[in-house]
Design a protein around this motif. Structure first.
Motif, PDB file in Angstrom:
ATOM      1  N   ASP A  51       0.855  -1.173   0.000  1.00  0.00           N
ATOM      2  CA  ASP A  51       0.000   0.000   0.000  1.00  0.00           C
ATOM      3  C   ASP A  51       0.900   1.234   0.000  1.00  0.00           C
ATOM      4  N   VAL A  52       0.991   1.905  -1.135  1.00  0.00           N
ATOM      5  CA  VAL A  52       1.878   3.055  -1.263  1.00  0.00           C
ATOM      6  C   VAL A  52       1.044   4.308  -1.511  1.00  0.00           C
ATOM      7  N   ARG A  53       1.152   5.268  -0.609  1.00  0.00           N
ATOM      8  CA  ARG A  53       0.459   6.549  -0.750  1.00  0.00           C
ATOM      9  C   ARG A  53       1.423   7.577  -1.336  1.00  0.00           C
ATOM     10  N   ALA A  54       0.946   8.807  -1.530  1.00  0.00           N
ATOM     11  CA  ALA A  54       1.755   9.860  -2.153  1.00  0.00           C
ATOM     12  C   ALA A  54       3.010  10.169  -1.333  1.00  0.00           C
ATOM     13  N   TRP A  55       2.863  10.355  -0.021  1.00  0.00           N
ATOM     14  CA  TRP A  55       4.032  10.693   0.790  1.00  0.00           C
ATOM     15  C   TRP A  55       5.015   9.524   0.854  1.00  0.00           C
ATOM     16  N   GLU A  56       4.486   8.319   0.763  1.00  0.00           N
ATOM     17  CA  GLU A  56       5.351   7.139   0.761  1.00  0.00           C
ATOM     18  C   GLU A  56       6.137   7.056  -0.546  1.00  0.00           C
TER      19      GLU A  56
END
Length: 65
Positions: free
Chosen positions: A26-31
């Motif tokens: 699960d990769v978000r923008a900040w990640e």
């Protein structure tokens, strides 16, 4: 200029964050920004000096009392 020890420390921190992100699937923008920073520090591209200045500025801004 960035020292070798500082670059290694940042590369290790961002590398650990990247491994944990890949494991969670699960990769978000900040990640994704963390993954990109890892790549820049690892590659030691000329952009690293600008990114390092920004990261240092942010860290000093948040840790300033």
């Amino acid at each position: 200029m960035i020292s070798e020890g500082t670059a290694f420390t940042f590369a290790m921190v961002f590398g650990i964050i990247t491994v944990l992100l890949v494991r969670s699937r699960d990769v978000r923008a900040w990640e994704a920004v963390c993954v990109g920073l890892f790549g820049l520090y690892l590659g030691q591209t000329p952009v690293i000096y600008t990114v390092h200045g920004l990261v240092t500025w942010l860290i000093n801004g948040f840790s300033h009392t």
